[in-house]
Scaffold this motif. Sequence first.
Motif, PDB file in Angstrom:
ATOM      1  N   UNK A 113       0.826  -1.208   0.000  1.00 25.22           N
ATOM      2  CA  UNK A 113       0.000   0.000   0.000  1.00 25.22           C
ATOM      3  C   UNK A 113       0.861   1.260   0.000  1.00 25.22           C
ATOM      4  N   UNK A 114       2.093   1.167   0.502  1.00 23.81           N
ATOM      5  CA  UNK A 114       2.977   2.332   0.555  1.00 23.81           C
ATOM      6  C   UNK A 114       3.389   2.760  -0.852  1.00 23.81           C
ATOM      7  N   UNK A 115       3.605   1.796  -1.729  1.00 23.54           N
ATOM      8  CA  UNK A 115       4.079   2.106  -3.082  1.00 23.54           C
ATOM      9  C   UNK A 115       2.961   1.974  -4.113  1.00 23.54           C
ATOM     10  N   UNK A 116       1.722   1.875  -3.657  1.00 28.07           N
ATOM     11  CA  UNK A 116       0.612   1.633  -4.589  1.00 28.07           C
ATOM     12  C   UNK A 116       0.462   2.767  -5.592  1.00 28.07           C
ATOM     13  N   UNK A 117       0.503   4.013  -5.122  1.00 31.54           N
ATOM     14  CA  UNK A 117       0.303   5.160  -6.015  1.00 31.54           C
ATOM     15  C   UNK A 117       1.429   5.236  -7.050  1.00 31.54           C
ATOM     16  N   UNK A 118       2.667   5.082  -6.593  1.00 28.00           N
ATOM     17  CA  UNK A 118       3.803   5.114  -7.519  1.00 28.00           C
ATOM     18  C   UNK A 118       3.730   3.964  -8.510  1.00 28.00           C
ATOM     19  N   UNK A 119       3.296   2.792  -8.029  1.00 22.46           N
ATOM     20  CA  UNK A 119       3.209   1.632  -8.913  1.00 22.46           C
ATOM     21  C   UNK A 119       2.138   1.830  -9.981  1.00 22.46           C
ATOM     22  N   UNK A 120       0.996   2.372  -9.601  1.00 21.56           N
ATOM     23  CA  UNK A 120      -0.066   2.627 -10.575  1.00 21.56           C
ATOM     24  C   UNK A 120       0.380   3.670 -11.591  1.00 21.56           C
ATOM     25  N   UNK A 121       1.081   4.722 -11.141  1.00 21.88           N
ATOM     26  CA  UNK A 121       1.593   5.739 -12.065  1.00 21.88           C
ATOM     27  C   UNK A 121       2.560   5.145 -13.067  1.00 21.88           C
ATOM     28  N   UNK A 122       3.454   4.289 -12.578  1.00 16.37           N
ATOM     29  CA  UNK A 122       4.410   3.626 -13.477  1.00 16.37           C
ATOM     30  C   UNK A 122       3.694   2.723 -14.469  1.00 16.37           C
ATOM     31  N   UNK A 123       2.700   1.994 -14.001  1.00 17.87           N
ATOM     32  CA  UNK A 123       1.960   1.099 -14.903  1.00 17.87           C
ATOM     33  C   UNK A 123       1.193   1.879 -15.964  1.00 17.87           C
ATOM     34  N   UNK A 124       0.667   3.041 -15.598  1.00 18.92           N
ATOM     35  CA  UNK A 124      -0.038   3.851 -16.584  1.00 18.92           C
ATOM     36  C   UNK A 124       0.906   4.355 -17.667  1.00 18.92           C
ATOM     37  N   UNK A 125       2.124   4.706 -17.288  1.00 15.84           N
ATOM     38  CA  UNK A 125       3.097   5.185 -18.281  1.00 15.84           C
ATOM     39  C   UNK A 125       3.583   4.058 -19.178  1.00 15.84           C
ATOM     40  N   UNK A 126       3.633   2.843 -18.653  1.00 22.32           N
ATOM     41  CA  UNK A 126       4.105   1.700 -19.438  1.00 22.32           C
ATOM     42  C   UNK A 126       2.963   0.944 -20.122  1.00 22.32           C
ATOM     43  N   UNK A 127       1.744   1.453 -20.008  1.00 20.06           N
ATOM     44  CA  UNK A 127       0.562   0.816 -20.594  1.00 20.06           C
ATOM     45  C   UNK A 127       0.360  -0.613 -20.073  1.00 20.06           C
ATOM     46  N   UNK A 128       0.686  -0.827 -18.821  1.00 14.86           N
ATOM     47  CA  UNK A 128       0.492  -2.129 -18.184  1.00 14.86           C
ATOM     48  C   UNK A 128      -0.688  -2.151 -17.231  1.00 14.86           C
ATOM     49  N   UNK A 129      -1.311  -0.997 -17.011  1.00 19.95           N
ATOM     50  CA  UNK A 129      -2.456  -0.938 -16.102  1.00 19.95           C
ATOM     51  C   UNK A 129      -3.638  -1.689 -16.698  1.00 19.95           C
ATOM     52  N   UNK A 130      -4.358  -2.392 -15.837  1.00 21.45           N
ATOM     53  CA  UNK A 130      -5.549  -3.156 -16.213  1.00 21.45           C
ATOM     54  C   UNK A 130      -5.234  -4.227 -17.252  1.00 21.45           C
ATOM     55  N   UNK A 131      -4.086  -4.882 -17.101  1.00 19.43           N
ATOM     56  CA  UNK A 131      -3.709  -5.985 -17.977  1.00 19.43           C
ATOM     57  C   UNK A 131      -3.312  -7.182 -17.125  1.00 19.43           C
ATOM     58  N   UNK A 132      -3.500  -8.366 -17.695  1.00 15.67           N
ATOM     59  CA  UNK A 132      -3.104  -9.599 -17.008  1.00 15.67           C
ATOM     60  C   UNK A 132      -1.592  -9.642 -16.836  1.00 15.67           C
ATOM     61  N   UNK A 133      -0.863  -9.183 -17.847  1.00 14.53           N
ATOM     62  CA  UNK A 133       0.593  -9.177 -17.765  1.00 14.53           C
ATOM     63  C   UNK A 133       1.073  -8.273 -16.631  1.00 14.53           C
ATOM     64  N   UNK A 134       0.439  -7.109 -16.477  1.00 11.85           N
ATOM     65  CA  UNK A 134       0.847  -6.196 -15.422  1.00 11.85           C
ATOM     66  C   UNK A 134       0.654  -6.786 -14.035  1.00 11.85           C
ATOM     67  N   UNK A 135      -0.495  -7.428 -13.795  1.00  6.16           N
ATOM     68  CA  UNK A 135      -0.734  -8.066 -12.498  1.00  6.16           C
ATOM     69  C   UNK A 135       0.226  -9.236 -12.304  1.00  6.16           C
ATOM     70  N   UNK A 136       0.494  -9.978 -13.382  1.00  6.72           N
ATOM     71  CA  UNK A 136       1.433 -11.086 -13.283  1.00  6.72           C
ATOM     72  C   UNK A 136       2.842 -10.634 -12.927  1.00  6.72           C
ATOM     73  N   UNK A 137       3.268  -9.498 -13.484  1.00  8.00           N
ATOM     74  CA  UNK A 137       4.582  -8.956 -13.130  1.00  8.00           C
ATOM     75  C   UNK A 137       4.638  -8.539 -11.667  1.00  8.00           C
ATOM     76  N   UNK A 138       3.562  -7.930 -11.186  1.00  5.00           N
ATOM     77  CA  UNK A 138       3.525  -7.539  -9.774  1.00  5.00           C
ATOM     78  C   UNK A 138       3.590  -8.759  -8.865  1.00  5.00           C
ATOM     79  N   UNK A 139       2.853  -9.805  -9.197  1.00  5.95           N
ATOM     80  CA  UNK A 139       2.887 -11.029  -8.393  1.00  5.95           C
ATOM     81  C   UNK A 139       4.252 -11.707  -8.479  1.00  5.95           C
ATOM     82  N   UNK A 140       4.864 -11.674  -9.653  1.00  5.77           N
ATOM     83  CA  UNK A 140       6.196 -12.269  -9.791  1.00  5.77           C
ATOM     84  C   UNK A 140       7.214 -11.547  -8.917  1.00  5.77           C
TER      85      UNK A 140
END
Length: 264
Positions: A113-140
Amino acid sequence: MKKFFYALAFVAISLWFLGPLFFIFLASLTPSSEFYQWDRIFPSKLTFDHIYKLLVNLGGWRAMLSSIQVAGIAIGISFALGIPAGYAITRYKFRGKDFIKLVMLFTRSIPLVVIAVSLVTLYLRLNLADTVLGVGLAHAAMVLPFVVLITSSIFSGVFVEYEEAGMVFGLSRFGAFLRITMPLALPGLAASAIFAFIMSWNEVFAASVLAITNRTLPAHILNTAMASPDYFKFAAGTIMAVPALVFIFIIRKYLISMWGISLK
């Protein structure tokens, strides 16, 4: 008398773990007309209507497929990076090895939760937000430190003399690892796969923050089923538990052989 107490302890422990699962499955199959009848424990009939509605009408089937894909991505990436890293930590001596282990554990001490905002911002810039690959990378990223440490412990239990003997007979370092070390380490790697799968399957915060339409099953249940009647909640628990149980059942022989017991 000693065998009787052993059997009694085994039955008690089994009921302690299997009892909640049994009542979750039973509640998920209880018709809505009998669910709130507290004068009976077992329903007069069973129905799959709640599970069907949760999977089909409430979109649980798509969320389950997303969870399976995310778990597969997490296992694949964490194993592709974690197995070589664990082998290098075990077999090679280099400066800062203990510090690297400590840093890997330190990454899990930071709440997501501490890095949630930064992580979402990064995902939006990399076009990984709301994708299965993006969630998979976070879990990995969550699973990888544990996979490295577990695989390093597994490889340390395989004698290096076996690899040296293989190289004497003409195998390369990679060939010895692939043909000698990997088969011997397979039970432990199966245990690591179970650990990685369950961590990814049960994770809910990252999947809820990083995805909206491609949410995993826990995030989908948190968003839909938890606001539904109680029998839908138990149906969601059944849907969550069954794939993990099936996954463990398939590779159970590797776990048991890791403890020195063979299955026929």
